[in-house]
Design an enzyme around this catalytic site. Sequence first.
Site, PDB file in Angstrom:
ATOM      1  N   CYS A 153       0.814  -1.220   0.000  1.00  0.00           N
ATOM      2  CA  CYS A 153       0.000   0.000   0.000  1.00  0.00           C
ATOM      3  C   CYS A 153       0.845   1.266   0.000  1.00  0.00           C
ATOM      4  O   CYS A 153       0.572   2.212  -0.718  1.00  0.00           O
ATOM      5  CB  CYS A 153      -0.861   0.048   1.250  1.00  0.00           C
ATOM      6  SG  CYS A 153      -2.086  -1.225   1.347  1.00  0.00           S
ATOM      7  N   VAL A 157       0.486   4.337  -2.475  1.00  0.00           N
ATOM      8  CA  VAL A 157      -0.095   5.614  -2.046  1.00  0.00           C
ATOM      9  C   VAL A 157       0.786   6.772  -2.493  1.00  0.00           C
ATOM     10  O   VAL A 157       0.303   7.805  -2.953  1.00  0.00           O
ATOM     11  CB  VAL A 157      -0.302   5.627  -0.511  1.00  0.00           C
ATOM     12  CG1 VAL A 157      -0.625   7.024  -0.023  1.00  0.00           C
ATOM     13  CG2 VAL A 157      -1.412   4.665  -0.121  1.00  0.00           C
TER      14      VAL A 157
HETATM   15  S1  SF4 Z   1      -0.385  -2.373   4.589  1.00  0.00           S
HETATM   16 FE1  SF4 Z   1      -1.323  -2.920   2.628  1.00  0.00          FE
HETATM   17  S2  SF4 Z   1       0.159  -4.260   1.597  1.00  0.00           S
HETATM   18 FE2  SF4 Z   1       0.738  -4.135   3.760  1.00  0.00          FE
HETATM   19  S3  SF4 Z   1      -0.238  -5.944   4.668  1.00  0.00           S
HETATM   20 FE3  SF4 Z   1      -1.635  -4.176   4.954  1.00  0.00          FE
HETATM   21  S4  SF4 Z   1      -3.050  -4.257   3.204  1.00  0.00           S
HETATM   22 FE4  SF4 Z   1      -1.269  -5.575   2.703  1.00  0.00          FE
END
Ligand code: SF4
Length: 523
Positions: A153, A157
């Site tokens: 993520c 982002v």
């Molecule tokens: S932050 Fe995003 S990529 Fe990381 S474990 Fe959580 S949902 Fe998955």
Amino acid sequence: MSQDVEDIKPSYPLFREQEYRDTLANKRDNFEEKHPQEKIDEVFQWTTTEEYKELNFQREALTVNPAKACQPLGSVLCSLGFENTMPYVHGSQGCVAYFRTYFNRHFKEPISCVSDSMTEDAAVFGGQQNMKDGLENCMKVYKPDMIAVSTTCMAEVIGDDLNAFINNSKNEGHVPQDYPVPFAHTPSFVGSHTTGWDNMFEGIIRYFTLNYMEDKEVGSNGQINIVPGFETYLGNYRVIKRMLNEMEVPFKLLSDPEEVLDTPADGQFRMYSGGTTQDEVRDAPNAKDTLLLQAWQLVKTEKFVRNTWKHEAPRINIPMGLEWTDEFLMKVSEISGQPIPDSLAKERGRLVDMMTDSHAWMHGKKFALWGDPDFVMGMSKFLMELGAEPTHILCHNANKRWKKAMEAILETSPYGSNSEVHLGKDLWHMRSLVFTNKPDFMIGNSYGKFIQRDTLYKGEEHEVPLIRIGFPIFDRHHLHRQTTMGYEGAMQMLTTLVNAVLERLDDETRGMQTTDYNYDLVR
Ligand code: SF4
């Protein structure tokens, strides 16, 4: 201390001893501001009602106990299926720790995967330097033949550009120009682990074939490509290979993590083992056709295979149960020109025999189930073939087209007439469903055990036992070795299901002089 070096006890039963009971009670009474038990019970009872279910189903902006995982988890599994390949996740280290432990707890195997450990500064200024250092270190330390990059993520982002970062890393000599670094953007705030598998697979086949199509000719290698999708049953890789070998059909399984997820304990650690080779991927466009075993989750792959490889990639259902295994084998036969051998016809006959033997016990039994779109569809279809009813069908990570197709399948059988399909819902929704319209069993992953516990808390007559088929299964051992596909998979699933039914019947009928008139030796 009640713990003694000569008699080490695990937390259960240790915490049942008086000393620990007193400590825990003291903590609860003096430090936790616990609500009175009557209030807790009152709220618990309310959460089991129709009124609560309606409120629960109006929930929009919150997921509770998701029945899916995030994209990079799928990309890691996909990458593990290629020979000497290191999955590399561009993003935070904690995410990668989660992916590794998730698979590690399910497969009981070490899972190799690296991260470039982006922290606060990379989140502000971008993660390019992490990528340069990470690729170089990964190549030098773990010596893979390919590094398959996906993202978390955080990288998504801030908008990190993998293509540019990887090219810059190559241009600056951190990794050689011709070193394979396929990649996929896998933002976790859309899609699920199955989308991540699809994205990574498309990234890998794109890397090796997109710009090398001039000398390719459909059918020239005489093979069939098989693409499994996000598949965690090792037996499924094995059964597909066995059936095609019995048919003497030349094929390639594209992404095959069966060996690396099942290495032997013989004193040698294997970071890499088995898997689809790079040459096999380069040669894949020369196949006669490509079959996607879980087409509902392979949207990008399907598009690439059709548009770039010019394969028909005919739509097939997941080969689960009787009829859809028939369909799969007939499609393979049609593409390859090879007949279906007697050995598979006999195996089919044995499955039909088993289904007939167990029919009386399976007939009319109601099941709630959840999981990935193709699995849920295949399982529902098989339940109906057994005369059972898939009452609550829940899929967190499918689309509206899938729901329509699922409902059309239910309409083909009287056993589907009472079924409801719940799209984009989670396991807290499932909890409401089993409280308000009780099925006989649930079929799903380990997380369902908490729903079973809650139903039992309401009263024995409300308990809905969980049958563990799906992913992840953390709290039972070796189930991931089983098979759910093909006739063999149907036999194993039927064995699991019917014995769960009989086990339950034994539980209910062993009341001395009350229900034991039906506690029979022969079932
Ligand atoms: S932050 Fe995003 S990529 Fe990381 S474990 Fe959580 S949902 Fe998955």
